[in-house]
Design a protein around this motif. Sequence first.
Motif, PDB file in Angstrom:
ATOM      1  N   TRP A   1       0.818  -1.213   0.000  1.00 41.76           N
ATOM      2  CA  TRP A   1       0.000   0.000   0.000  1.00 41.76           C
ATOM      3  C   TRP A   1       0.850   1.261   0.000  1.00 41.76           C
TER       4      TRP A   1
ATOM      5  N   THR B   1       2.042   2.738  -3.280  1.00 43.23           N
ATOM      6  CA  THR B   1       1.094   3.421  -4.165  1.00 43.23           C
ATOM      7  C   THR B   1       1.143   4.935  -4.034  1.00 43.23           C
TER       8      THR B   1
ATOM      9  N   PRO C   1      -5.341  -0.134  -3.224  1.00 40.48           N
ATOM     10  CA  PRO C   1      -5.615  -1.216  -4.161  1.00 40.48           C
ATOM     11  C   PRO C   1      -6.734  -2.104  -3.619  1.00 40.48           C
ATOM     12  N   GLY C   2      -7.754  -2.276  -4.400  1.00 45.50           N
ATOM     13  CA  GLY C   2      -8.878  -3.093  -3.969  1.00 45.50           C
ATOM     14  C   GLY C   2     -10.064  -2.300  -3.478  1.00 45.50           C
TER      15      GLY C   2
END
Length: 295
Positions: free
Chosen positions: A218, A221, A245-246
């Motif tokens: 994470w 990112t 993400p997700g």
Amino acid sequence: MSLPRTDTIVTYPSGDLEARASVIDVESRSDGTVVVLLDRTSCHPVDAKWPDQGADRAWLLYGETKITIRDAVVAATDGSALYLGDEIPVSPGTEGWAFVVAHIIDEADAPSAGDTVTVAVDSAYREALSRSHTACHLASLALNAALSSRWKKPTRTDDMGNPNFDSAANDSSRIRDDGSVDTYRLGKSLRKKGFIVEGIEADLPTIEQDLNDTLAGWLETSAEVRIERDGELLTDRRTWACELPGGAARIPCGGTHASSLDDLGPVVATLAVNEVDGAPLLSMRTVVGEHVPDI
């Protein structure tokens, strides 16, 4: 005494370190301190009902005077009396009550009602707490993911789609300038909800590795962090939000935060299980940035 009828306007959610304010009321306390109430403030207070993030280090400035704010706490008033911290007898939103930030100072050189002052916050300490608070939220989400396979019953999920262990089991959370400490009760209530406690201590190395792998992914990112809020008043709802993400993660939160995951540097969490009052307690220590040990 002229106690306020509306909540304090708070500017710290947008990152403000200074606020020009009017003094509404000044009240001497029996311990020799003085409570100063302002129409607005940039100083984050501690909330006795959920004291995860403590008060900012800050000062009141007016004229040539600089006064240290010894503490800042959430207080409430019905117009006739002022209640500080755990003295507050009602919940936020109760009709006829105002929730305010009480700035506690020493009695000498206290301002007067009607004065104009500037609230100035220690930027380095605020930034440290903000990084730690953001890292704390990330770690709680990563812990949810790392423990997801230990649920044998459907339960409430977080915004990433994982069973929300943090919400179901969190007993306490403390934000520090070098990270945070969270504790989770692993007792009968959690077992009834379907969480498998058996074997968790033996599995901690794997759980911890999964948690930190998720955190590292994470952080790469460089995602933006923002505070979404319904208004400027102390009791208006505020939410921490980060695009991960997700999914987009959102957690209700009244604290201060970094503006980007880039601001955090490395983040590492360590887990331990201890026996407290005859029941197992899981603790998570999260360290941030320069405080992360060489591993």
